[in-house]
Design a protein around this motif. Structure first.
Motif, short mmCIF file in Angstrom:
data_model
loop_
_atom_site.label_atom_id
_atom_site.label_comp_id
_atom_site.label_asym_id
_atom_site.label_seq_id
_atom_site.Cartn_x
_atom_site.Cartn_y
_atom_site.Cartn_z
N UNK A 1 0.82 -1.20 0.00
CA UNK A 1 0.00 0.00 0.00
C UNK A 1 0.86 1.26 0.00
N UNK A 2 2.13 1.14 -0.28
CA UNK A 2 3.02 2.30 -0.23
C UNK A 2 2.69 3.30 -1.32
N UNK A 3 2.09 2.84 -2.44
CA UNK A 3 1.78 3.75 -3.53
C UNK A 3 0.36 4.29 -3.44
N UNK A 4 -0.37 3.91 -2.46
CA UNK A 4 -1.77 4.31 -2.32
C UNK A 4 -1.92 5.82 -2.19
N UNK B 1 -2.99 7.80 -5.27
CA UNK B 1 -4.25 7.47 -5.94
C UNK B 1 -5.10 8.71 -6.19
N UNK B 2 -5.32 9.53 -5.16
CA UNK B 2 -6.17 10.71 -5.32
C UNK B 2 -5.62 11.69 -6.33
N UNK B 3 -4.33 11.93 -6.26
CA UNK B 3 -3.75 12.88 -7.22
C UNK B 3 -3.81 12.32 -8.64
N UNK B 4 -3.62 11.02 -8.82
CA UNK B 4 -3.75 10.41 -10.14
C UNK B 4 -5.15 10.62 -10.67
N UNK B 5 -6.14 10.34 -9.85
CA UNK B 5 -7.52 10.46 -10.32
C UNK B 5 -7.83 11.90 -10.72
N UNK B 6 -7.34 12.86 -9.94
CA UNK B 6 -7.60 14.27 -10.26
C UNK B 6 -6.89 14.68 -11.54
#
Length: 134
Positions: A104-107, A110-115
């Motif tokens: 889960x280190x790259x989790x 996730x939010x910035x990728x989606x944005x």
């Protein structure tokens, strides 16, 4: 030598008494279970079923029979799991989860990728689907 034999005998007697107590307690618990749940089923049936479905009231022994029938038809009332479920749980606990992601280190990205990219990719996907439908 006699002390050793005496300890072994005491231990075996203690284990035997403990097993006998557990068996006695299990029998008493089963009897209490039957009486309580039989009464509970009778009370619920007589409270609900005549008014809702127009059925007759039942006796205590009929309620115990319904309890036994439910046990036969639907199986255990809990506490027992099928062999396949317990086997899969053991694998999960043992860490033998080949398909599970444990990193889960790259989790945090996730939010910035989606944005940044995800919303645009989704819009493009929706436009492509709309064009395919036309």
């Amino acid at each position: 030598m006699e002390d050793h034999v005496e300890r072994v005998v005491k231990t075996k007697v203690k284990k035997g008494v403990t097993k006998a107590f557990k068996i006695f307690f299990a029998i008493i618990a089963a009897i209490v279970f039957v009486f309580l749940f039989g009464y509970l089923i009778m009370w619920l049936w007589n409270w609900l079923m005549p008014d809702i479905f127009g059925l007759t009231k039942i006796t205590y022994w009929q309620a115990v029979g319904i309890l036994a029938l439910a046990k036969i038809l639907f199986g255990s009332f809990g506490g027992h799991h099928s062999k396949s479920k317990s086997k899969s749980r053991r694998k999960w606990k043992a860490g033998d989860c080949r398909g599970a992601r444990n990193d889960f280190s790259e989790w945090k990205y996730y939010d910035s990728y989606w944005k940044e990219e995800g919303e645009n990719a989704y819009r493009e996907y929706v436009e492509r689907k709309k064009r395919e439908e036309q």
